[in-house]
Write a protein that holds these residues in place. Structure first.
Motif, PDB file in Angstrom:
ATOM      1  N   UNK A  38       0.808  -1.211   0.000  1.00 15.15           N
ATOM      2  CA  UNK A  38       0.000   0.000   0.000  1.00 15.15           C
ATOM      3  C   UNK A  38       0.848   1.270   0.000  1.00 15.15           C
ATOM      4  N   UNK A  39       2.044   1.182   0.537  1.00 15.22           N
ATOM      5  CA  UNK A  39       2.829   2.391   0.754  1.00 15.22           C
ATOM      6  C   UNK A  39       4.310   2.041   0.758  1.00 15.22           C
ATOM      7  N   UNK A  40       5.120   2.858   0.122  1.00 10.96           N
ATOM      8  CA  UNK A  40       6.572   2.671   0.095  1.00 10.96           C
ATOM      9  C   UNK A  40       7.219   3.995   0.488  1.00 10.96           C
ATOM     10  N   UNK A  41       8.162   3.938   1.405  1.00 13.48           N
ATOM     11  CA  UNK A  41       8.907   5.123   1.816  1.00 13.48           C
ATOM     12  C   UNK A  41      10.344   4.989   1.331  1.00 13.48           C
ATOM     13  N   UNK A  42      10.845   6.030   0.696  1.00 16.34           N
ATOM     14  CA  UNK A  42      12.235   6.088   0.268  1.00 16.34           C
ATOM     15  C   UNK A  42      12.873   7.282   0.948  1.00 16.34           C
ATOM     16  N   UNK A  43      13.957   7.057   1.652  1.00 12.09           N
ATOM     17  CA  UNK A  43      14.709   8.140   2.290  1.00 12.09           C
ATOM     18  C   UNK A  43      16.031   8.239   1.556  1.00 12.09           C
ATOM     19  N   UNK A  44      16.292   9.393   0.985  1.00 14.87           N
ATOM     20  CA  UNK A  44      17.511   9.577   0.205  1.00 14.87           C
ATOM     21  C   UNK A  44      18.680   9.965   1.094  1.00 14.87           C
ATOM     22  N   UNK A  45      19.851   9.651   0.626  1.00 17.22           N
ATOM     23  CA  UNK A  45      21.075   9.972   1.337  1.00 17.22           C
ATOM     24  C   UNK A  45      21.305  11.475   1.427  1.00 17.22           C
ATOM     25  N   UNK A  46      21.884  11.916   2.499  1.00 18.02           N
ATOM     26  CA  UNK A  46      22.127  13.298   2.885  1.00 18.02           C
ATOM     27  C   UNK A  46      22.367  14.312   1.763  1.00 18.02           C
ATOM     28  N   UNK A  47      23.566  14.570   1.404  1.00 14.96           N
ATOM     29  CA  UNK A  47      23.917  15.682   0.520  1.00 14.96           C
ATOM     30  C   UNK A  47      23.887  15.335  -0.962  1.00 14.96           C
ATOM     31  N   UNK A  48      23.356  14.204  -1.321  1.00 14.02           N
ATOM     32  CA  UNK A  48      23.422  13.777  -2.709  1.00 14.02           C
ATOM     33  C   UNK A  48      22.025  13.521  -3.285  1.00 14.02           C
ATOM     34  N   UNK A  49      21.127  14.466  -3.081  1.00  6.85           N
ATOM     35  CA  UNK A  49      19.746  14.323  -3.522  1.00  6.85           C
ATOM     36  C   UNK A  49      19.578  14.043  -4.995  1.00  6.85           C
ATOM     37  N   UNK A  50      20.424  14.609  -5.831  1.00  6.46           N
ATOM     38  CA  UNK A  50      20.267  14.429  -7.276  1.00  6.46           C
ATOM     39  C   UNK A  50      20.582  13.003  -7.728  1.00  6.46           C
ATOM     40  N   UNK A  51      21.280  12.231  -6.924  1.00 10.36           N
ATOM     41  CA  UNK A  51      21.635  10.876  -7.324  1.00 10.36           C
ATOM     42  C   UNK A  51      20.421   9.950  -7.433  1.00 10.36           C
ATOM     43  N   UNK A  52      19.336  10.328  -6.818  1.00 14.41           N
ATOM     44  CA  UNK A  52      18.137   9.481  -6.877  1.00 14.41           C
ATOM     45  C   UNK A  52      17.249   9.858  -8.078  1.00 14.41           C
ATOM     46  N   UNK A  53      17.604  10.930  -8.777  1.00 12.35           N
ATOM     47  CA  UNK A  53      16.841  11.329  -9.965  1.00 12.35           C
ATOM     48  C   UNK A  53      16.758  10.170 -10.949  1.00 12.35           C
ATOM     49  N   UNK A  54      15.573   9.894 -11.430  1.00 12.88           N
ATOM     50  CA  UNK A  54      15.367   8.822 -12.383  1.00 12.88           C
ATOM     51  C   UNK A  54      15.127   7.459 -11.747  1.00 12.88           C
ATOM     52  N   UNK A  55      15.184   7.393 -10.427  1.00 11.03           N
ATOM     53  CA  UNK A  55      14.944   6.116  -9.752  1.00 11.03           C
ATOM     54  C   UNK A  55      13.507   5.664  -9.980  1.00 11.03           C
ATOM     55  N   UNK A  56      13.322   4.381 -10.089  1.00 15.63           N
ATOM     56  CA  UNK A  56      11.989   3.804 -10.267  1.00 15.63           C
ATOM     57  C   UNK A  56      11.773   2.752  -9.197  1.00 15.63           C
ATOM     58  N   UNK A  57      10.545   2.655  -8.724  1.00 15.38           N
ATOM     59  CA  UNK A  57      10.173   1.624  -7.762  1.00 15.38           C
ATOM     60  C   UNK A  57       9.304   0.618  -8.495  1.00 15.38           C
ATOM     61  N   UNK A  58       9.758  -0.616  -8.522  1.00 10.07           N
ATOM     62  CA  UNK A  58       9.037  -1.694  -9.191  1.00 10.07           C
ATOM     63  C   UNK A  58       8.614  -2.697  -8.126  1.00 10.07           C
TER      64      UNK A  58
END
Length: 114
Positions: free
Chosen positions: A80-100
């Motif tokens: 029903x719900x997925x939480x993703x917490x990104x790493x500290x100072x590197x927010x742009x590294x998760x750009x384009x991530x997909x959850x399957x």
């Protein structure tokens, strides 16, 4: 308290973290010359939202073309719900991530629905 904090805590009370007892794996593990292997796959499901890699609660792949991380929940669930917490100072590294979400490991899991 921020509105986002209230929403996050109420969501955590409503839903169980199924990943805590799962089996994670990832495409590679980054080794830091000073800190060693802090970014292991299991760190992504330890339940600790600390975003500082050097505190040991983040995973980190090597620099590669198509990095991935996944967790096998070991049983079937309706998600029903997925939480993703990104790493500290590197927010742009998760750009384009997909959850399957799904059962298939075909094409390294990329055949599952988004």
């Amino acid at each position: 308290m921020k509105k986002a904090d209230v929403d996050s805590s109420s969501i955590q009370q409503k839903y169980k973290n199924l990943a805590l007892h799962g089996r994670p794996t990832m495409s590679s593990i980054h080794k830091d010359s000073d800190w060693g292997y802090l970014g292991m796959a299991v760190n992504g499901i330890d339940g600790n939202p600390d975003t500082d890699l050097y505190h040991g609660s983040c995973f980190h792949t090597n620099k590669e073309m198509s990095p991935w991380w996944r967790v096998d929940l070991l049983e079937s669930y309706t998600i029903h719900y997925i939480t993703v917490t990104n790493r500290d100072a590197y927010g742009s590294r998760i750009n384009g991530a997909e959850i399957l979400v799904g059962y298939s490991l075909t094409n390294n899991g990329n055949s599952n629905p988004r």
